[in-house]
Design a protein around this motif. Structure first.
Motif, mmCIF file in Angstrom:
data_model
loop_
_atom_site.group_PDB
_atom_site.id
_atom_site.type_symbol
_atom_site.label_atom_id
_atom_site.label_comp_id
_atom_site.label_asym_id
_atom_site.label_seq_id
_atom_site.Cartn_x
_atom_site.Cartn_y
_atom_site.Cartn_z
ATOM 1 N N PRO A 87 0.799 -1.234 0.000
ATOM 2 C CA PRO A 87 0.000 0.000 0.000
ATOM 3 C C PRO A 87 0.826 1.275 0.000
ATOM 4 C CG PRO A 87 -0.874 -1.571 1.584
ATOM 5 C CD PRO A 87 0.444 -2.119 1.119
ATOM 6 N N LEU A 88 1.963 1.244 0.692
ATOM 7 C CA LEU A 88 2.812 2.433 0.757
ATOM 8 C C LEU A 88 3.473 2.697 -0.583
ATOM 9 C CD1 LEU A 88 3.874 4.704 2.430
ATOM 10 C CD2 LEU A 88 5.638 3.182 3.346
ATOM 11 N N ASP A 89 3.926 1.644 -1.275
ATOM 12 C CA ASP A 89 4.506 1.809 -2.613
ATOM 13 C C ASP A 89 3.465 2.366 -3.575
ATOM 14 O OD1 ASP A 89 6.913 0.817 -1.707
ATOM 15 O OD2 ASP A 89 6.582 -1.215 -2.472
ATOM 16 N N ASP A 90 2.234 1.862 -3.452
ATOM 17 C CA ASP A 90 1.145 2.335 -4.314
ATOM 18 C C ASP A 90 0.841 3.804 -4.048
ATOM 19 O OD1 ASP A 90 -1.052 2.109 -6.159
ATOM 20 O OD2 ASP A 90 -2.407 1.919 -4.441
ATOM 21 N N LEU A 91 0.850 4.199 -2.775
ATOM 22 C CA LEU A 91 0.577 5.592 -2.421
ATOM 23 C C LEU A 91 1.665 6.514 -2.968
ATOM 24 C CD1 LEU A 91 -1.254 7.540 -0.869
ATOM 25 C CD2 LEU A 91 0.120 7.088 1.177
ATOM 26 N N ARG A 92 2.918 6.107 -2.849
ATOM 27 C CA ARG A 92 4.021 6.912 -3.380
ATOM 28 C C ARG A 92 3.919 7.062 -4.902
ATOM 29 N NH1 ARG A 92 8.594 8.256 -0.709
ATOM 30 N NH2 ARG A 92 8.889 7.504 1.436
ATOM 31 N N ALA A 93 3.627 5.958 -5.579
ATOM 32 C CA ALA A 93 3.520 6.005 -7.041
ATOM 33 C C ALA A 93 2.380 6.932 -7.462
ATOM 34 C CB ALA A 93 3.298 4.599 -7.594
ATOM 35 N N ILE A 130 -10.563 8.049 -4.509
ATOM 36 C CA ILE A 130 -9.492 7.100 -4.831
ATOM 37 C C ILE A 130 -8.327 7.276 -3.851
ATOM 38 C CG2 ILE A 130 -7.769 6.475 -6.576
ATOM 39 C CD1 ILE A 130 -9.892 7.196 -8.698
ATOM 40 N N LEU A 131 -7.996 8.521 -3.531
ATOM 41 C CA LEU A 131 -6.962 8.771 -2.523
ATOM 42 C C LEU A 131 -7.387 8.172 -1.186
ATOM 43 C CD1 LEU A 131 -4.378 10.023 -1.437
ATOM 44 C CD2 LEU A 131 -5.595 12.215 -1.243
ATOM 45 N N GLN A 132 -8.652 8.321 -0.831
ATOM 46 C CA GLN A 132 -9.151 7.735 0.415
ATOM 47 C C GLN A 132 -8.976 6.218 0.412
ATOM 48 O OE1 GLN A 132 -13.128 9.252 0.224
ATOM 49 N NE2 GLN A 132 -12.637 11.160 1.299
ATOM 50 N N THR A 133 -9.200 5.587 -0.741
ATOM 51 C CA THR A 133 -9.027 4.141 -0.844
ATOM 52 C C THR A 133 -7.580 3.749 -0.608
ATOM 53 O OG1 THR A 133 -10.867 3.919 -2.399
ATOM 54 C CG2 THR A 133 -9.249 2.142 -2.386
ATOM 55 N N ARG A 134 -6.664 4.517 -1.190
ATOM 56 C CA ARG A 134 -5.235 4.212 -1.012
ATOM 57 C C ARG A 134 -4.820 4.393 0.455
ATOM 58 N NH1 ARG A 134 -4.477 6.060 -6.712
ATOM 59 N NH2 ARG A 134 -3.397 4.303 -7.702
ATOM 60 N N VAL A 135 -5.277 5.452 1.075
ATOM 61 C CA VAL A 135 -4.948 5.685 2.474
ATOM 62 C C VAL A 135 -5.568 4.595 3.350
ATOM 63 C CG1 VAL A 135 -5.334 7.251 4.429
ATOM 64 C CG2 VAL A 135 -4.595 8.166 2.213
ATOM 65 N N HIS A 136 -6.754 4.163 3.005
ATOM 66 C CA HIS A 136 -7.413 3.098 3.763
ATOM 67 C C HIS A 136 -6.592 1.807 3.717
ATOM 68 C CE1 HIS A 136 -10.755 0.862 5.527
ATOM 69 N NE2 HIS A 136 -10.559 -0.067 4.603
#
Length: 240
Positions: A87-93, A130-136
């Motif tokens: 999830p962290l790699d996805d958030l950074r990307a 979508i940002l909320q989904t990534r943070v979740h």
């Protein structure tokens, strides 16, 4: 194809495409009624009939460009979830894609980040979800030490500020490390080093459980509601 035989939707699409091209290559000042009409192959009154005025046309262009980008983001987060990407790699990307989009589409970025426009943009609202989904996903992995809404606000504010700062700086003077430095600063504020690790372990654990609470079907609705209230109290950001 003549304007007379075009459908209303085709005519509208042709006008938006023409305006988008002019906006990208020349900025808002290049989006003139005459220029758009000539490029789209329509009469000027058609533009006023479909969009009201230049401002309405610019909003339609910005919405289309952002909607295309958001659709790609939605596909990316779905793929990352299915592939069990960290999830962290996805958030950074995602952060870097957002910065790249803003720099590549400065006029659209400025239009959509006008406070009076942003709240009315369906694509902007979808992008935030979508940002909320990534943070979740980060929270569910036990890596978040602040409540999810607070993390979303911080990431969004930092992203907008980073793009605005870079756009306000001549390209040859831009700091290529600014985007990395900013996301590192935000992540250091919202992440715990590892799940359940002191001193942020209890809060990170509570944030992770808060993310999973709606799925705890072994509890009644009233019990889940009470659990959520307790967890929100634990995860409350100090000083807020």
């Amino acid at each position: 194809m003549s304007e007379a035989v075009r459908s209303r939707s085709d005519t509208r699409a042709a006008i938006v495409d023409a305006a988008a091209w002019l906006l990208h290559h020349g900025g808002p000042g290049a989006v003139t009624t005459r220029g758009v009409a000539e490029r789209a192959g329509v009469q000027a009154p058609t533009i006023y009939r479909l969009f009201g005025d230049k401002d309405g046309l610019l909003e339609a262009v910005a919405e289309q460009v952002l909607a295309t980008f958001v659709a790609d983001k939605h596909a990316a987060v779905a793929a990352a979830t299915a592939a069990d990407v960290d999830p962290l790699d996805d958030l950074r990307a995602s952060w870097h894609r957002q910065i790249e989009f803003g720099l590549a589409n400065p006029a659209v970025f400025r239009l959509l980040n006008d406070p009076e426009r942003a709240s009315d943009s369906p694509a902007a609202r979808t992008g935030r979800r979508i940002l909320q989904t990534r943070v979740h996903r980060v929270a569910a992995a036990g890596r978040l030490r602040v409540p999810e809404p607070h993390a979303v606000d911080l990431i969004h504010a930092a992203g907008v500020g980073t793009v605005q700062t870079l756009l306000a700086t001549p390209p040859e003077r831009r700091d290529p490390a600014l985007a990395d430095a900013m996301v590192d600063a935000v992540l250091s504020r919202i992440l715990t080093d590892a799940p359940a690790e002191a001193p942020d372990g209890p809060r990170a654990t509570a944030v992770a459980l808060r993310a999973l609470a709606p799925r705890l079907r072994m509890l009644s609705e009233a019990e889940r509601h009470l659990l959520t209230e307790w967890l929100d109290r634990i995860t409350e950001v100090p000083g807020r």
